[in-house]
Design an enzyme around this catalytic site. Sequence first.
Site, PDB file in Angstrom:
ATOM      1  N   GLU A  34      -0.554  -8.733   5.368  1.00  0.00           N
ATOM      2  CA  GLU A  34      -0.044  -8.942   6.818  1.00  0.00           C
ATOM      3  C   GLU A  34      -1.443  -8.905   7.611  1.00  0.00           C
ATOM      4  OE1 GLU A  34       0.132  -6.172   4.898  1.00  0.00           O
ATOM      5  OE2 GLU A  34      -0.360  -4.411   6.070  1.00  0.00           O
ATOM      6  N   CYS A  87       0.940  -1.114   0.142  1.00  0.00           N
ATOM      7  CA  CYS A  87      -0.113   0.032  -0.070  1.00  0.00           C
ATOM      8  C   CYS A  87       0.864   1.252  -0.093  1.00  0.00           C
ATOM      9  CB  CYS A  87      -1.004  -0.131   1.446  1.00  0.00           C
ATOM     10  SG  CYS A  87      -2.532   0.955   0.852  1.00  0.00           S
ATOM     11  N   HIS A 110      -3.270  -5.634   1.620  1.00  0.00           N
ATOM     12  CA  HIS A 110      -2.648  -6.031   2.930  1.00  0.00           C
ATOM     13  C   HIS A 110      -2.649  -7.437   3.645  1.00  0.00           C
ATOM     14  CE1 HIS A 110      -1.803  -1.589   4.175  1.00  0.00           C
ATOM     15  NE2 HIS A 110      -2.908  -1.560   3.774  1.00  0.00           N
TER      16      HIS A 110
HETATM   17  N1  GLN Z   1      -3.436   6.448   1.605  1.00  0.00           N
HETATM   18  C1  GLN Z   1      -2.185   6.007   2.056  1.00  0.00           C
HETATM   19  C2  GLN Z   1      -1.461   6.904   1.232  1.00  0.00           C
HETATM   20  O1  GLN Z   1      -1.542   7.431   0.215  1.00  0.00           O
HETATM   21  C3  GLN Z   1      -1.965   4.582   1.837  1.00  0.00           C
HETATM   22  C4  GLN Z   1      -2.981   3.863   2.883  1.00  0.00           C
HETATM   23  C5  GLN Z   1      -2.253   2.587   3.366  1.00  0.00           C
HETATM   24  O2  GLN Z   1      -1.102   2.427   3.247  1.00  0.00           O
HETATM   25  N2  GLN Z   1      -3.222   1.671   3.767  1.00  0.00           N
HETATM   26  O3  GLN Z   1      -0.116   6.920   1.655  1.00  0.00           O
END
Ligand code: GLN
Length: 187
Positions: free
Chosen positions: A170, A78, A168
């Site tokens: 994890e 992410c 995710h």
């Molecule tokens: N919205 C976050 C970002 O842009 C990422 C979200 C996440 O890592 N769950 O950094």
Amino acid sequence: MKVGVLALQGSFKDHVEMLKKCNVEPIEVRLPRDTEDIEALIIPGGESTTIIKLLIEYQLDIIIKQRHSEGMPIYGTCAGAIVLAKEIVGSKQPTLGLMDISVKRNAYGRQIESFEAMIDIEKIGKFPGIFIRAPIIEATSNGAKVIATLENKAVMVEQGNILVSTFHPELTDDVRVHKYFLSKIIR
Ligand code: GLN
């Protein structure tokens, strides 16, 4: 085997627990010296702007790029995928720029900030994807290879020994993605 988890901000504890389940020793990485003994690195989810700012402040960007050029595998989930991307759409924010992907932050919209969807990952199979304010990987180039999609958008990409997912693993009990990543370590 020691594997680092970047522990500046975000959901690093869940990766630490996951690595324990995979029988490897997790090392929380906060300073350049913490990278000395690690054989791979995970960059967790969180706020990419904060993670990048702190990375640069602590000069971890330099050591991570150096270790990667020497063959250290890196997995970004992410926000971690954003940190690794060559380009953030509509932003001039610096990144590590190690993966040939272009990402758009918070791209699924406010109404569906978080959702779960079953995805099919090449070489791994069906996997429960948990998406939290996820970015969309809008484009890939050079050797970046899409290995999972959701509604025709890339959600997992691999380029040599770098892996990113916009979801995710994890946060599940399923160790297969982490095990797949660990298989990239050459000893
Ligand atoms: N919205 C976050 C970002 O842009 C990422 C979200 C996440 O890592 N769950 O950094």
